[in-house]
Design an enzyme around this catalytic site. Structure first.
Site, PDB file in Angstrom:
ATOM      1  N   LYS A  65      36.663  22.163  50.700  1.00 48.49           N
ATOM      2  CA  LYS A  65      38.118  22.267  50.889  1.00 48.49           C
ATOM      3  C   LYS A  65      38.617  20.951  51.507  1.00 48.49           C
ATOM      4  CE  LYS A  65      36.600  26.473  50.153  1.00 48.49           C
ATOM      5  NZ  LYS A  65      36.528  27.225  48.950  1.00 48.49           N
TER       6      LYS A  65
HETATM    7  C1  LIG Z   1      35.612  28.669  49.477  1.00 49.31           C
HETATM    8  C2  LIG Z   1      36.249  29.964  49.239  1.00 49.31           C
HETATM    9  C3  LIG Z   1      35.971  31.084  50.034  1.00 49.31           C
HETATM   10  C4  LIG Z   1      34.871  31.089  51.075  1.00 49.31           C
HETATM   11  O1  LIG Z   1      35.094  30.192  52.122  1.00 49.31           O
HETATM   12  P1  LIG Z   1      33.928  29.967  53.193  1.00 49.31           P
HETATM   13  O2  LIG Z   1      34.625  29.277  54.335  1.00 49.31           O
HETATM   14  O3  LIG Z   1      32.902  29.100  52.564  1.00 49.31           O
HETATM   15  O4  LIG Z   1      33.410  31.299  53.593  1.00 49.31           O
HETATM   16  C5  LIG Z   1      36.682  32.248  49.807  1.00 49.31           C
HETATM   17  N1  LIG Z   1      37.610  32.323  48.846  1.00 49.31           N
HETATM   18  C6  LIG Z   1      37.901  31.275  48.054  1.00 49.31           C
HETATM   19  C7  LIG Z   1      38.970  31.411  47.012  1.00 49.31           C
HETATM   20  C8  LIG Z   1      37.223  30.065  48.216  1.00 49.31           C
HETATM   21  O5  LIG Z   1      37.486  29.042  47.397  1.00 49.31           O
END
Ligand SMILES: *Cc1c(COP(=O)(O)O)cnc(C)c1O
Length: 387
Positions: free
Chosen positions: A192
């Site tokens: 992200k």
């Molecule tokens: C990356 C992601 C998650 C999970 O995030 P984490 O912090 O790695 O647990 C959940 N939903 C979506 C849409 C994502 O892209």
């Protein structure tokens, strides 16, 4: 004199994403370590406040990652066994898994072909009398059109959780994603924009929900260790309900506070590079690139393109071509309903999801990317397209 031709030096591999971390993050982490307070403490509290302010939420509750944040959000809402939670299959699998963690049943809805997000129409088609909640994903950073969804669901007493894992810095109806909503959950994974290694944040406009979420993330404790330390209280804490350990550490929060200060620059650079992709790929016949919807702006967390049905090679063969050229794009967003993890659910037809997941890919896009890097990606795509 040598006549043998030297192999050309290999160009550096272009990754799909690379976090933008500098000396400032290293110094902030070192400062937290030197302070001796490395678990959840004062830096987490500051990060929560700064984050809430940045996204226009009343409260931020830091958690260990977005997945535990989604789990906690459904737990807060009282979703449990026998309940159905509508989710897009077209998402990272954590979205659907969150329903399973509270013993509810995920129900997959299809998505809009342009944004990749749930719509009021796709959700309405799968509602039943058992639907308790809907997890709306702002997929790849593209904001979902949530107003028609809230209008549909609020009147039926169905709760909404926004999976904003990808959407920090995206905007919706002129405000940041997360502003003024009951529950939105963000991720700080390195894929992200803002990263703390692992980490997540629940944003909410309801202080009483934030207070309960803070207890639940810390074993259900009435007062956190940091609070008792700060007030010098010797009164033993109480355990008001069974909770979890979903805490973020102060080392992570120290990094996150620096990262938050880079967010505007990150979004601006990503949007600039995405615009350049769009301009230079405009003449590839039938290729469609994700972009801003009418109701908001994307941070281009994932810059995905959809290949036309008559593209000369399959998406998977195109990925091989990229790998040969030292470029690491990724397949497009996955479809949870096609995974073994959900093979026990009744088989559903999700034609848009299946087309998008089969024929899309995510182009490399990261803050430090140069135009030369980008040209290498574009060359491969145009070259294959012209066969
Ligand atoms: C990356 C992601 C998650 C999970 O995030 P984490 O912090 O790695 O647990 C959940 N939903 C979506 C849409 C994502 O892209």
């Amino acid at each position: 004199m040598t006549t043998a031709t030297e192999p050309a030096p290999a160009l550096p591999t272009i990754p799909v994403m690379k976090p933008w971390l500098g000396e400032e993050e290293a110094a902030a982490a070192a400062e937290a370590v030197a302070s001796g307070w490395v678990a959840q403490g004062p830096r987490v509290r500051l990060f929560e406040q700064e984050f809430a302010q940045r996204v226009g939420a009343v409260e931020g509750v830091a958690v260990s990652n977005c997945t535990t944040g989604l789990h906690l959000a459904l737990h807060l809402l009282g979703v449990g066994a026998g309940d159905e939670v509508v989710v897009p299959s077209f998402s990272f699998i954590a979205t659907a898994n969150a329903a399973r963690y509270v013993s509810a049943t995920p129900v997959f809805a299809d998505v809009d072909p342009v944004t990749g997000n749930l719509t009021a129409e796709t959700v309405e088609a799968v509602l039943t009398e058992r639907t308790r909640a809907v997890i709306v994903v702002h997929q790849a950073g593209v904001p979902a059109d949530t107003r028609p969804l809230y209008a549909l669901l609020e009147s039926r007493g169905i709760a909404v959780v926004e999976d904003a894992a990808c959407a920090i810095g995206s905007t919706l109806y002129g405000a940041p994603v997360g502003a003024g909503v009951d529950l939105a959950v963000f991720s700080f994974h390195p894929r992200k924009l803002v990263t703390t290694g692992e980490g997540g944040m629940i944003a909410t406009r309801r202080p009483e929900w934030a207070a309960r979420a803070r207890r639940l993330r810390e074993h259900g404790m009435s007062a956190s260790a940091a609070e008792r330390h700060a007030t010098g209280s010797v009164a033993p804490e109480q355990y008001l309900e069974p909770g979890f350990n979903f805490r973020m550490t102060d080392v992570q929060a120290a990094i996150g506070r620096v990262q938050l200060g880079r967010l505007d620059a990150m979004v601006a650079r990503r949007r600039q590079l995405a615009d350049r992709y769009r301009a230079l790929l405009a003449d590839v016949p039938g290729l469609r690139m994700v972009g801003d919807p009418a109701w908001g702006t994307t941070n281009y967390q994932s810059c995905w393109v959809l290949l036309p049905e008559d593209f000369p090679v399959s998406r998977d063969d195109l990925l091989v071509e990229f790998t040969r050229a030292g470029i690491s794009p990724r397949r497009g967003i996955m479809a949870a309903h096609l995974e073994l993890a959900y093979a026990d659910l009744p088989r559903v037809e999700l034609p848009v999801t299946e087309r998008l997941t089969r024929d899309s890919l995510i182009l490399p896009l990261f803050h430090q990317m140069t135009e030369d890097d980008q040209d290498r990606v574009i060359d491969v795509l145009r070259d294959v397209a012209s066969r």
